[in-house]
Design an enzyme around this catalytic site. Structure first.
Site, PDB file in Angstrom:
ATOM      1  N   LYS A  46       7.360 -15.433  -1.508  1.00 40.82           N
ATOM      2  CA  LYS A  46       6.276 -14.518  -1.891  1.00 40.82           C
ATOM      3  C   LYS A  46       5.999 -13.508  -0.781  1.00 40.82           C
ATOM      4  CE  LYS A  46       1.513 -14.364  -3.536  1.00 40.82           C
ATOM      5  NZ  LYS A  46       0.877 -13.361  -2.679  1.00 40.82           N
ATOM      6  N   GLY A  91      -1.510 -11.148  -5.619  1.00 40.75           N
ATOM      7  CA  GLY A  91      -2.909 -10.801  -5.866  1.00 40.75           C
ATOM      8  C   GLY A  91      -3.228  -9.357  -5.545  1.00 40.75           C
ATOM      9  N   LYS A 114      -7.295 -18.035  -3.111  1.00 38.10           N
ATOM     10  CA  LYS A 114      -5.964 -17.464  -2.857  1.00 38.10           C
ATOM     11  C   LYS A 114      -4.946 -18.201  -3.732  1.00 38.10           C
ATOM     12  CE  LYS A 114      -7.731 -15.177   0.887  1.00 38.10           C
ATOM     13  NZ  LYS A 114      -7.708 -13.796   1.228  1.00 38.10           N
ATOM     14  N   ARG A 142      -6.958 -16.825 -10.549  1.00 38.90           N
ATOM     15  CA  ARG A 142      -7.756 -16.102  -9.543  1.00 38.90           C
ATOM     16  C   ARG A 142      -8.711 -15.129 -10.238  1.00 38.90           C
ATOM     17  NH1 ARG A 142      -3.485 -14.446  -4.924  1.00 38.90           N
ATOM     18  NH2 ARG A 142      -5.379 -13.838  -3.814  1.00 38.90           N
ATOM     19  N   ARG A 148       0.819  -1.217   0.000  1.00 34.62           N
ATOM     20  CA  ARG A 148       0.000   0.000   0.000  1.00 34.62           C
ATOM     21  C   ARG A 148       0.851   1.265   0.000  1.00 34.62           C
ATOM     22  NH1 ARG A 148      -3.150  -3.787   1.817  1.00 34.62           N
ATOM     23  NH2 ARG A 148      -5.424  -3.570   1.766  1.00 34.62           N
ATOM     24  N   ASP A 195      -5.332 -14.333   6.544  1.00 30.04           N
ATOM     25  CA  ASP A 195      -3.977 -14.774   6.184  1.00 30.04           C
ATOM     26  C   ASP A 195      -3.273 -15.502   7.326  1.00 30.04           C
ATOM     27  OD1 ASP A 195      -4.257 -13.829   3.642  1.00 30.04           O
ATOM     28  OD2 ASP A 195      -3.049 -12.021   3.929  1.00 30.04           O
ATOM     29  N   SER A 207     -13.380 -10.957  -2.565  1.00 32.48           N
ATOM     30  CA  SER A 207     -12.117 -10.345  -2.140  1.00 32.48           C
ATOM     31  C   SER A 207     -12.365  -8.881  -1.828  1.00 32.48           C
ATOM     32  CB  SER A 207     -11.078 -10.466  -3.257  1.00 32.48           C
ATOM     33  OG  SER A 207      -9.919  -9.727  -2.936  1.00 32.48           O
ATOM     34  N   SER A 208     -11.645  -8.378  -0.835  1.00 36.49           N
ATOM     35  CA  SER A 208     -11.718  -6.946  -0.535  1.00 36.49           C
ATOM     36  C   SER A 208     -10.810  -6.147  -1.465  1.00 36.49           C
ATOM     37  CB  SER A 208     -11.277  -6.710   0.909  1.00 36.49           C
ATOM     38  OG  SER A 208      -9.888  -6.974   1.042  1.00 36.49           O
ATOM     39  N   SER A 215     -13.104  -9.714   4.449  1.00 35.69           N
ATOM     40  CA  SER A 215     -11.816  -9.058   4.729  1.00 35.69           C
ATOM     41  C   SER A 215     -11.970  -7.559   4.998  1.00 35.69           C
ATOM     42  CB  SER A 215     -10.844  -9.289   3.555  1.00 35.69           C
ATOM     43  OG  SER A 215     -10.382 -10.602   3.533  1.00 35.69           O
TER      44      SER A 215
HETATM   45  O1  LIG Z   1      -5.598  -6.010   0.694  1.00 34.38           O
HETATM   46  C1  LIG Z   1      -4.661  -6.782   0.929  1.00 34.38           C
HETATM   47  O2  LIG Z   1      -3.464  -6.398   0.961  1.00 34.38           O
HETATM   48  C2  LIG Z   1      -4.961  -8.197   1.168  1.00 34.38           C
HETATM   49  C3  LIG Z   1      -6.250  -8.624   1.351  1.00 34.38           C
HETATM   50  C4  LIG Z   1      -6.624 -10.020   1.649  1.00 34.38           C
HETATM   51  O3  LIG Z   1      -7.230 -10.586   0.510  1.00 34.38           O
HETATM   52  P1  LIG Z   1      -8.831 -10.734   0.305  1.00 34.38           P
HETATM   53  O4  LIG Z   1      -9.433  -9.414   0.402  1.00 34.38           O
HETATM   54  O5  LIG Z   1      -8.936 -11.321  -1.063  1.00 34.38           O
HETATM   55  O6  LIG Z   1      -9.300 -11.657   1.394  1.00 34.38           O
HETATM   56  C5  LIG Z   1      -5.407 -10.856   2.037  1.00 34.38           C
HETATM   57  O7  LIG Z   1      -5.704 -12.225   1.975  1.00 34.38           O
HETATM   58  C6  LIG Z   1      -4.226 -10.574   1.150  1.00 34.38           C
HETATM   59  O8  LIG Z   1      -3.106 -11.315   1.533  1.00 34.38           O
HETATM   60  C7  LIG Z   1      -3.823  -9.132   1.205  1.00 34.38           C
HETATM   61  C1  LIG Z   2      -3.566 -14.248  -0.298  1.00 31.85           C
HETATM   62  C2  LIG Z   2      -2.410 -13.625  -0.105  1.00 31.85           C
HETATM   63  O1  LIG Z   2      -1.895 -12.672  -0.906  1.00 31.85           O
HETATM   64  P1  LIG Z   2      -2.434 -12.002  -2.252  1.00 31.85           P
HETATM   65  O2  LIG Z   2      -3.923 -12.085  -2.282  1.00 31.85           O
HETATM   66  O3  LIG Z   2      -1.943 -10.597  -2.200  1.00 31.85           O
HETATM   67  O4  LIG Z   2      -1.791 -12.759  -3.380  1.00 31.85           O
HETATM   68  C3  LIG Z   2      -1.596 -13.922   1.100  1.00 31.85           C
HETATM   69  O5  LIG Z   2      -0.636 -13.176   1.360  1.00 31.85           O
HETATM   70  O6  LIG Z   2      -1.853 -14.894   1.808  1.00 31.85           O
END
Ligand SMILES: O=C(O)C1=C[C@@H](OP(=O)(O)O)[C@@H](O)[C@H](O)C1
Ligand SMILES: C=C(OP(=O)(O)O)C(=O)O
EC number: 2.5.1.19
Length: 436
Positions: free
Chosen positions: A412, A95, A339, A124, A30, A312, A167-168, A195
């Site tokens: 990662k 992601g 994920k 995804r 971020r 997570d 997902s958020s 989330s």
């Molecule tokens: O906004 C973020 O940085 C994240 C949000 C979460 O995902 P979801 O919103 O898909 O649950 C989390 O699992 C991911 O590792 C990081």
């Molecule tokens: C799901 C994860 O990451 P991302 O969604 O950013 O790939 C994670 O860090 O467990």
């Protein structure tokens, strides 16, 4: 360590020592993005060195940001509201990075996205975000809502719905975009919002960069006035709760004592709750300021919890559950299927292969713990850092070593994971990987 390695986890008699929690993944991604969206120079102090952080830095550079790593900090010369046009970005397997950048891509007349992880990020879903962007007037192309894809703006903003059920990250993506649009964004988050914690981390980041935004208590409505600018500055990345949850679970399940520093008490990372869950399971876990202390080896017992708030950390806590007395259920965790791997079905398969009793529903995972895990098997890391953490914690408590395939994917989010455990007395071998 070879570039691609399996890990052989040896049983650990005890884990003892002091560690400093690594920098937060979610705040690193971020802060780096917000710094690039600010014209001028920002300093992100103590950035993560993981592949996901690297992916964000690479993409921001490709978009025209100046990036310099100075000691553990990233000095970013931002492109403000003007990322370079016609660029192809490759966010690797990250992601959140991918989705946040997809939102910002609506500032450009065209940005393409590819991934060298077709079997993970490539599978995804991106459709909910693409739909919202196209409702805003962007032209989007994708392979049935997945990578590779392209996004062409510019868009003006306004009122838009985005699903937050899977997902958020889709809503966070639009939150980063909103302030730079002429009309801002009035976001309506639809579905059963998942989330919440990362959404609040995004709001927190906007505030840290001088951007105004307001949200309803339940986060179903987020309003971001347009025509704003991100303000360059200096931000400090806090310690990482999700990765630390695995270290804490390891310490709770072995005899010994761990002091883990750099975990601030008041923090928006939902995985902070892992401390309370471990306590509820019977772990001796206390805090002195930013240091968490675990005196390990106490018998743990099962819990039933809604896992969405600490998404997570569910894998790490599943390791503790697998070594606890009784049957633990994580409820409301459907998004774990979306994920890096299917963290419900794939976890069930790996734990069953280790001799555990596991059941799943569409949105829950149930594990019956065992006081004695035989080990002596090869487990599949599924190319997922959190699965690798789970299996490693189990290996430390097994009777015989466990081999985990593709363990290099730990990089990662937590490149120092094995080194940190070694510093506590764990022993690993790192043979060349038997699979990609
Ligand atoms: O906004 C973020 O940085 C994240 C949000 C979460 O995902 P979801 O919103 O898909 O649950 C989390 O699992 C991911 O590792 C990081
Ligand atoms: C799901 C994860 O990451 P991302 O969604 O950013 O790939 C994670 O860090 O467990």
């Amino acid at each position: 360590m070879p570039e691609k390695f399996d890990v052989i986890v040896h049983p650990a008699a005890e884990l003892r020592g002091e560690l400093r929690a690594q920098p937060s993944k979610n705040y690193t991604t971020r802060y780096l993005l917000a710094a690039a969206l600010a014209a001028g120079e920002s300093r992100v102090v103590g950035v993560a060195t993981s592949e996901d952080a690297g992916a964000m830095l690479r993409c921001l550079e490709d978009w025209g940001a100046g990036v310099e790593l100075v000691g553990g900090d990233a000095v970013i010369r931002g492109f403000g509201a003007g990322p370079r046009e016609g660029v192809t970005l490759n966010p690797g397997n990250a992601g959140a990075v991918a989705r946040f950048l997809m939102g910002v891509a609506a500032l450009t007349t065209g940005t393409a996205f590819v991934t060298d992880y077709p079997d993970s990020l490539g599978k995804r879903p991106q459709g909910d975000l693409l739909e919202a962007l196209s409702r805003l007037g962007a032209r989007v192309q994708s392979r049935e809502g997945m990578f590779p894809l392209s996004i062409s703006g510019p868009v003006r903003g306004g009122v838009v719905e985005v699903s937050a059920e899977r997902s958020s990250q889709y809503a966070s993506a639009l939150m980063f975009l909103g302030p730079l649009l002429p009309d801002g964004l009035d976001l309506r988050l639809t579905g059963d919002i998942k989330s919440h914690a990362p959404l609040r981390q995004t709001l927190d980041t906007l505030a840290a960069f001088g951007v105004q935004a307001s949200a309803s208590d339940d986060l179903s409505r987020i309003t971001i006035p347009g025509g704003q600018a991100y303000r360059a500055g200096r931000v400090l990345v806090p310690g990482d709760y999700p990765g630390s949850a695995a270290i804490l679970a390891a310490a709770a399940t072995r005899p010994g004592e761990l002091r883990l520093s750099n975990l601030r008490e008041h923090d928006l990372q939902g995985e902070r709750e892992a401390l309370n869950v471990l306590r509820e399971m019977g772990a001796d876990l206390t805090r002195e300021g930013d240091t968490v202390i675990v005196r390990g080896g106490r018998p743990l017992h099962a819990v039933t919890r809604d896992g969405d708030g600490f998404t997570d950390a569910v894998q790490a806590l599943t390791a503790a559950a697998a070594l606890a007395g009784g049957t633990t259920t994580w409820e409301n965790v459907y998004t774990l299927r979306l994920k890096e791997c299917d963290r419900i079905s794939d976890t069930r398969r790996e734990l069953e292969a280790l001799g555990l009793t596991v059941t799943e529903t569409q949105d829950s995972l149930t594990v019956t713990g065992t006081p004695s895990l035989a080990g002596g098997v090869t487990a599949d890391g599924h190319g997922d850092h959190r699965m690798i953490m789970l299996l490693t914690v189990l290996g430390l408590s097994a009777q015989a070593p466990i081999r985990i395939t593709g363990a290099h994917h730990i990089r990662k989010s937590y490149p120092m994971f094995f080194r940190h455990l070694e510093a506590l007395g764990a022993r690993f071998e790192y043979p060349e990987a038997t699979r990609a």
